[in-house]
Design a protein around this motif. Structure first.
Motif, PDB file in Angstrom:
ATOM      1  N   GLY B 169       0.790  -1.226   0.000  1.00  0.00           N
ATOM      2  CA  GLY B 169       0.000   0.000   0.000  1.00  0.00           C
ATOM      3  C   GLY B 169       0.825   1.280   0.000  1.00  0.00           C
ATOM      4  O   GLY B 169       0.280   2.381  -0.094  1.00  0.00           O
ATOM      5  N   LYS B 170       2.160   1.152   0.139  1.00  0.00           N
ATOM      6  CA  LYS B 170       3.009   2.340   0.168  1.00  0.00           C
ATOM      7  C   LYS B 170       3.667   2.552  -1.192  1.00  0.00           C
ATOM      8  O   LYS B 170       4.036   1.587  -1.876  1.00  0.00           O
ATOM      9  N   THR B 171       3.841   3.814  -1.575  1.00  0.00           N
ATOM     10  CA  THR B 171       4.571   4.122  -2.800  1.00  0.00           C
ATOM     11  C   THR B 171       6.067   4.021  -2.509  1.00  0.00           C
ATOM     12  O   THR B 171       6.578   4.690  -1.608  1.00  0.00           O
ATOM     13  N   VAL B 172       6.745   3.147  -3.253  1.00  0.00           N
ATOM     14  CA  VAL B 172       8.190   2.986  -3.110  1.00  0.00           C
ATOM     15  C   VAL B 172       8.837   3.507  -4.398  1.00  0.00           C
ATOM     16  O   VAL B 172       8.380   3.194  -5.499  1.00  0.00           O
ATOM     17  N   THR B 173       9.895   4.293  -4.256  1.00  0.00           N
ATOM     18  CA  THR B 173      10.540   4.905  -5.414  1.00  0.00           C
ATOM     19  C   THR B 173      11.984   4.434  -5.527  1.00  0.00           C
ATOM     20  O   THR B 173      12.678   4.276  -4.514  1.00  0.00           O
ATOM     21  N   LEU B 174      12.435   4.185  -6.768  1.00  0.00           N
ATOM     22  CA  LEU B 174      13.833   3.862  -7.031  1.00  0.00           C
ATOM     23  C   LEU B 174      14.361   4.873  -8.041  1.00  0.00           C
ATOM     24  O   LEU B 174      13.685   5.171  -9.034  1.00  0.00           O
ATOM     25  N   GLY B 175      15.551   5.382  -7.798  1.00  0.00           N
ATOM     26  CA  GLY B 175      16.183   6.301  -8.740  1.00  0.00           C
ATOM     27  C   GLY B 175      17.563   5.786  -9.081  1.00  0.00           C
ATOM     28  O   GLY B 175      18.184   5.077  -8.293  1.00  0.00           O
ATOM     29  N   SER B 176      18.048   6.132 -10.281  1.00  0.00           N
ATOM     30  CA  SER B 176      19.363   5.620 -10.645  1.00  0.00           C
ATOM     31  C   SER B 176      20.030   6.517 -11.675  1.00  0.00           C
ATOM     32  O   SER B 176      19.370   7.192 -12.466  1.00  0.00           O
ATOM     33  N   MET B 183      35.778   7.666 -22.412  1.00  0.00           N
ATOM     34  CA  MET B 183      37.192   7.861 -22.151  1.00  0.00           C
ATOM     35  C   MET B 183      37.387   9.299 -21.746  1.00  0.00           C
ATOM     36  O   MET B 183      36.772  10.196 -22.288  1.00  0.00           O
ATOM     37  N   ILE B 184      38.253   9.507 -20.792  1.00  0.00           N
ATOM     38  CA  ILE B 184      38.628  10.874 -20.494  1.00  0.00           C
ATOM     39  C   ILE B 184      40.132  10.868 -20.547  1.00  0.00           C
ATOM     40  O   ILE B 184      40.780  10.104 -19.840  1.00  0.00           O
ATOM     41  N   GLU B 185      40.713  11.588 -21.439  1.00  0.00           N
ATOM     42  CA  GLU B 185      42.119  11.464 -21.776  1.00  0.00           C
ATOM     43  C   GLU B 185      42.284  10.090 -22.416  1.00  0.00           C
ATOM     44  O   GLU B 185      41.378   9.260 -22.348  1.00  0.00           O
ATOM     45  N   PRO B 186      43.408   9.852 -23.034  1.00  0.00           N
ATOM     46  CA  PRO B 186      43.523   8.554 -23.724  1.00  0.00           C
ATOM     47  C   PRO B 186      43.738   7.390 -22.769  1.00  0.00           C
ATOM     48  O   PRO B 186      44.833   6.872 -22.666  1.00  0.00           O
ATOM     49  N   ASN B 187      42.755   6.984 -22.040  1.00  0.00           N
ATOM     50  CA  ASN B 187      43.036   5.893 -21.113  1.00  0.00           C
ATOM     51  C   ASN B 187      41.938   4.879 -20.853  1.00  0.00           C
ATOM     52  O   ASN B 187      41.846   3.890 -21.549  1.00  0.00           O
ATOM     53  N   MET B 188      41.121   5.067 -19.872  1.00  0.00           N
ATOM     54  CA  MET B 188      40.375   3.941 -19.337  1.00  0.00           C
ATOM     55  C   MET B 188      38.868   4.123 -19.419  1.00  0.00           C
ATOM     56  O   MET B 188      38.342   5.190 -19.193  1.00  0.00           O
ATOM     57  N   CYS B 189      38.184   3.050 -19.730  1.00  0.00           N
ATOM     58  CA  CYS B 189      36.734   3.088 -19.718  1.00  0.00           C
ATOM     59  C   CYS B 189      36.219   2.448 -18.444  1.00  0.00           C
ATOM     60  O   CYS B 189      36.776   1.483 -17.955  1.00  0.00           O
ATOM     61  N   THR B 190      35.169   2.991 -17.914  1.00  0.00           N
ATOM     62  CA  THR B 190      34.648   2.490 -16.647  1.00  0.00           C
ATOM     63  C   THR B 190      33.143   2.599 -16.633  1.00  0.00           C
ATOM     64  O   THR B 190      32.587   3.552 -17.148  1.00  0.00           O
ATOM     65  N   MET B 191      32.517   1.604 -16.038  1.00  0.00           N
ATOM     66  CA  MET B 191      31.087   1.644 -15.836  1.00  0.00           C
ATOM     67  C   MET B 191      30.800   1.973 -14.374  1.00  0.00           C
ATOM     68  O   MET B 191      31.276   1.273 -13.488  1.00  0.00           O
ATOM     69  N   LEU B 192      30.058   3.040 -14.129  1.00  0.00           N
ATOM     70  CA  LEU B 192      29.624   3.377 -12.771  1.00  0.00           C
ATOM     71  C   LEU B 192      28.103   3.441 -12.769  1.00  0.00           C
ATOM     72  O   LEU B 192      27.505   3.931 -13.732  1.00  0.00           O
ATOM     73  N   ALA B 193      27.487   2.937 -11.697  1.00  0.00           N
ATOM     74  CA  ALA B 193      26.036   3.052 -11.571  1.00  0.00           C
ATOM     75  C   ALA B 193      25.669   3.188 -10.099  1.00  0.00           C
ATOM     76  O   ALA B 193      26.298   2.570  -9.234  1.00  0.00           O
ATOM     77  N   PHE B 194      24.674   4.030  -9.852  1.00  0.00           N
ATOM     78  CA  PHE B 194      24.233   4.312  -8.485  1.00  0.00           C
ATOM     79  C   PHE B 194      22.733   4.210  -8.431  1.00  0.00           C
ATOM     80  O   PHE B 194      22.039   4.737  -9.309  1.00  0.00           O
ATOM     81  N   VAL B 195      22.226   3.519  -7.400  1.00  0.00           N
ATOM     82  CA  VAL B 195      20.784   3.380  -7.224  1.00  0.00           C
ATOM     83  C   VAL B 195      20.421   3.912  -5.852  1.00  0.00           C
ATOM     84  O   VAL B 195      21.086   3.606  -4.861  1.00  0.00           O
ATOM     85  N   THR B 196      19.379   4.734  -5.796  1.00  0.00           N
ATOM     86  CA  THR B 196      18.837   5.188  -4.511  1.00  0.00           C
ATOM     87  C   THR B 196      17.412   4.657  -4.400  1.00  0.00           C
ATOM     88  O   THR B 196      16.724   4.502  -5.409  1.00  0.00           O
TER      89      THR B 196
END
Lengths: 407, 407
Positions: B169-176, B183-196
């Motif tokens: 019965g409660k509204t639950v919210t997820l954000g992400s 790439m930033i400068e000639p180097n590395m790729c990265t995956m970042l993800a955040f969930v609230t």
């Protein structure tokens, strides 16, 4: 050991003849697409084939014909891989050996077969069969050049080598030709390699020598990580050098293994150098690993990394991508003990020490990386094992060759 | 279950604020490079991190701070991955959490940290620390857009989603919010993800839900087969939705898992779609496998194949490359039972039946493959398991972004 490079390619060993012609499988009539290797006397023979679950029809037939470890001829076509064609493909691969046997007046079981080119398209067996008599008639000592042309797809140069060694006072000759990751029509890349030799050796030890040397040569080359459906390495040994037969692992055996390894590594590196769109040959040497297996996994992870390959294409001393590729090889090592060097004819430079950046001269690094053959040397400082693998950079032309059909 | 998409991204759930600013790590001052996520009340928290042996310093600090399964804030910078910098890097990652904790008046252990960008270059911690007070001051309900901008590297669009579900019965919210292979400068790729999320859940079940859903979302995405040193997925749950606490695997738990999977799959696909140089999102769905593990290995082999990726870039219905990639996945299957389809919004076409060619209409295939989202559907006809993975095509721009520094 004294290994002498000589002329003559696949027909350099005593008793071997070859030929290559155009039969009509390739669209361009200036090319050749049908090759034949023939020994005047029966040979011990062995083969190493693709580990791909999907195998070309010729692989099944060659394996069947090698069950007695004997052969006398190899028929090869480019322009169609005869793969994913069901029973029809198997029947046609068999017919290639039957027609060749008839033309040469030998047993069908003594003919091996290999194909490279487009997959999933029915093979035009009629034009092959109608050209086999002329192909057999054209066999000669001078035929190695035509034969090695006829197995090319998008290879940009022919790959041949012949070497001489001395065993028990007799001159023993090995000849070889190979083709690399090329495309014919928008489809499949395949590695084919053929070795001829006049050494006198038991078929069991011939097989062992081939398997052992394939592991440290062709199996350490990677152009794009894809393993073809048709990869084939065949060897024929006719014994005409008249050395005392090698049937135990004596010094003569190890001399032969060393020569065969030299030959296979030379041609394997040529395949990497001529990878699709390649501008540079890359070697990744791992030093100080705790086992050969670990060193191989680490080396292959670096040589296959698209980010490392594009960095080398761009002459960028981007050691971070090398550490990253080592890190996902699923091998245990201590990142804080890793040193990385870039080397070429122009010099050597340490770019990462104990897993961290060193303050290196970027101009020197650029000069080193502008060369055509680049060595990435990685010291793990953990054990005594070392392994090299070979590959090439990833360029715009790789995408062009493999992706630019419709745009 | 009814999943409703709403506005608000990472700050959509009750009690969450965010901000994003430019502090000076990126060269381009028009960009943002420092982000903060904050919950007004303490949260259950969990994380999934890179499997790379070489890990960024922030990974070690975040793991340490997650040992009590609690957190209240996340500080993230782009422009420098703070990786391969030895003890200096660890010290600076810790300092990022200390400064953030001070500005927010919470415990250092309740702050998590993530970094993305160039590796092997010392992090300028001074400019980060001097900007943290302003970053904390800027926290707001409207801050999600700035925060998601600040974690971008060469991403070409922001990746955000917020959804609402009803639990007891409660509204639950997820954000992400997430960032992909940039790439930033000639180097590395990265995956970042955040969930609230404002769901009320035990930290044990939060962790289980995150791990379970990461496996079928982020772990099924591949841009180039390279696994970054800094990949991080974090979740914070503050309980402000006031649903009865979920501490057993009841219906409410499975409702939450389904919603979290929806959110993670959505953003994971966005990362594939925005892969470096990508022009198309590719899904490879394996059907009829004998196990989930086999289906996953086969699907990943296809989605990572450079030959398949370039074929899709070229709109070429080259099913042979798909069979080849299936074949080297080191999984047992029967090639003669394989069917392959290409599908998109424009339609569906069978191109390979029982491992052999079917006589398909090439114009229809081209129309299907010209779309931006391509499904490669493979029927193995062996069992009941199915798995999808997502990737992108391989274009000239991938080579340009990653290799074009010196030319």
């Amino acid at each position: 050991m004294n290994i002498k490079t000589i002329l003559g390619g696949i027909t350099a060993p005593k008793g071997f003849l070859a030929s290559g012609i155009y039969c009509g499988l390739k669209k361009n009539k200036e090319m050749k697409d049908l090759a034949l290797i023939y020994s005047e006397t029966p040979c011990s023979a062995s083969g190493v084939f693709t580990s791909n679950m999907v195998k070309g029809a010729p692989i099944y037939i060659s394996k069947e014909h090698l069950s007695n470890k004997k052969a006398q001829a190899v028929i090869i076509n480019s322009g169609n891989a005869n793969t994913c064609n069901g029973d029809d493909g198997l029947g046609k691969a068999k017919r290639m050996t039957i027609s060749t046997a008839k033309a040469l007046n030998i047993a069908t079981e003594d003919v091996l077969v290999a194909s490279t080119g487009v997959i999933g398209v029915p093979l035009n067996i009629d034009i092959i069969e109608s050209h086999i008599p002329a192909l057999a008639k054209g066999l000669s000592k001078e035929g190695s050049s035509n034969a090695s042309s006829a197995i090319m797809t998008t290879d940009t140069f022919k790959k041949e080598l012949a070497i001489e060694i001395t065993i028990a006072g007799k001159t023993v000759t090995l000849g070889s030709m190979s083709k690399g990751s090329g495309m014919i029509e928008p489809n499949m890349c395949t590695m084919l390699a053929f070795v001829t030799t006049d050494i006198n050796i038991s078929s069991e030890l011939l097989e062992e020598a081939l398997t052992k040397t394939a592991k440290v040569s062709y199996n350490r080359v990677s152009v794009d990580g894809d393993t073809s459906t048709n990869d084939t390495l065949l060897i024929l040994a006719n014994g005409l050098a008249e050395n005392p037969i090698i049937d135990t692992k004596n010094d003569d055996y190890y001399t032969f293994v060393e020569a065969l390894e030299y030959l296979n590594v030379y041609l394997a590196k040529k395949i990497a150098q001529d990878g699709e769109g390649a501008t540079k040959l890359i070697e990744c040497k791992i030093l100080g690993a705790t086992s050969e297996e670990n060193a191989l996994l680490l080396s292959k992870s670096v040589i296959n990394s698209p980010l490392v390959k594009t960095a080398i294409f761009g002459c960028d001393a981007n050691w971070g991508r090398i550490l990253c590729a080592l890190g996902y090889a699923k091998v245990d090592f201590n990142p804080e003990k890793v040193n990385v060097y870039f080397e070429s004819h122009a010099g050597s430079i340490l770019v990462c020490e104990n897993g961290s950046s060193v303050n290196f001269n970027e101009d020197i690094a650029l000069t080193i990386l502008k060369e055509k053959e680049i060595l990435i040397k990685v010291e793990l400082s953990m054990g005594d094992y070392e392994v090299s693998t070979w590959g090439c950079d990833l360029s715009y032309d790789y995408v062009k060759i493999n992706g630019d059909y419709r745009s």
